[in-house]
Design an enzyme around this catalytic site. Structure first.
Site: not given
Ligand code: FMN
Length: 334
Positions: A102, A205
């Site tokens: 994160c 991603g």
């Protein structure tokens, strides 16, 4: 077959990425129905769990039908992480995932999330201690590195594997990139191609089309694809990807009827789970996207996102069905 510990997750599994305020039980259930092989909760603060903060403990809820499900936790303090493993275990997830990726400041500044990429020794130590503390498989989700000049993912992945991590999901960006630029899958492929690696390496991603998922499987040789943003407001993305991977052919987008039925179910599940107020509020981002592509929809979208009571939202759904029931998404998308 790909395995996370003893859990068979099939050939090239599709994983629903952990997403704050998105990957809640209703949304996970919808993704699962549409082909997600593994789903993850949004990240949960280890410190919050220990304090028994209501918001954190609520995030531990899981439905039987969504298994296998991983609960993701974050933190940088060994004692807190071990205590939260004990708390999490009681809710019987299939997997515990550690968030080492994160990028947001409030997490990173405490050395958690991607912050730990600056201290790989601590990352390994935390993982090892957690592996030893539970019989559940521990997996890790991380990024390529802190910044472009400090990418050490090859070494990191090997060390995590050596201390017992059962799978690793890698987002092809650095912390410094946040969400900018394109995800780079080459370093993820390098991890997979390391002959010492034997645990699954999942790519993450920008898997935003079925073709991209196929590329991740066939050109980069990864063990599975973790999908985030492409599924928000479109849980059918999983079945489209699955079908394409199996046949090389595209299937039609979700029909109007599926979308309206799902919008109703989603809202109802959300209300059943978190109550009227939060259910109405937190589902907005999804069901407005369900109808993306319908022209002159603004008036209805506005009603959906501004109504505070579910009865009004359900009423809007009825109006939408009445007015746009014949809308053909296949034709609209050419
Ligand atoms: C709204 C949102 C919330 C997210 N929350 C989390 C989270 O709780 N834990 C985590 O590991 N990653 C989180 N992420 C990152 C995603 O899991 C994923 O790594 C990222 O979106 C890249 O994948 P994608 O291109 O398929 O979206 C979040 C991303 C978004 C868009």
């Amino acid at each position: 077959m790909t395995k996370i510990g003893d859990i068979d997750v099939g050939e090239f599994p599709l994983l629903l990425a952990p997403m704050e305020d998105v990957s809640d039980p209703p949304f996970r259930a919808l993704c699962k129905e549409n082909g997600a092989d593994v789903v993850y909760t949004e990240f949960i603060s280890s410190e919050g769990l220990i304090r028994d903060a209501a918001k954190s403990t609520m995030k531990l809820d899981i439905y039987e039908k969504e298994r296998p499900v991983g609960i993701q936790i974050f933190g940088a303090n060994l004692e807190s992480m071990l205590q939260s493993v004990e708390i999490v275990e009681k809710t019987k997830p299939d997997i515990i995932d550690i968030n080492f990726g994160c990028p947001v400041k409030k997490v990173v500044s405490k050395g958690a999330g991607a912050g730990i990429l600056k201290d790989v020794d601590l990352m390994v130590k935390l993982t090892e201690a957690m592996v030893k503390h539970t019989d559940l498989p521990i997996t890790v989700k991380t990024r390529l590195g802190w910044d472009h000049d400090s990418i050490k993912i090859l070494e990191v992945a090997e060390r995590l594997q050596d201390v017992g991590c059962k799978a690793i999901s890698i987002h092809g960006r650095t912390r410094a990139q946040m969400y900018k630029g394109d995800a780079d899958w080459k370093p993820i492929a390098a991890v997979k191609n390391n002959p010492r690696m034997h645990i699954p390496v999942f790519g993450n991603g920008d898997v935003n089309t079925p073709e991209r998922a196929k590329e991740m499987r066939d050109d980069y040789g990864l063990d599975g694809a973790m999908i985030g943003r492409a599924s928000i407001g479109y849980p059918w993305f999983f079945r489209e990807v699955k079908h394409y991977l199996e046949t090389g052919e595209k299937i039609a987008p979700a029909t109007f009827q599926e979308r309206i039925d799902t919008a109703r179910r989603h809202l109802q599940m959300a209300i059943d789970w978190k109550g009227e107020k939060l259910g109405v509020f937190e589902t907005r981002r999804h069901y407005t996207t369900y109808f993306k592509g319908i022209p002159h929809f603004k008036e209805y979208r506005m009603k959906m996102v501004t109504s505070d009571e579910s009865k009004d939202v359900f009423k809007t759904f009825d109006e939408v069905e009445e007015k746009f029931g014949d809308f053909n998404f296949s034709e609209a998308q050419g």
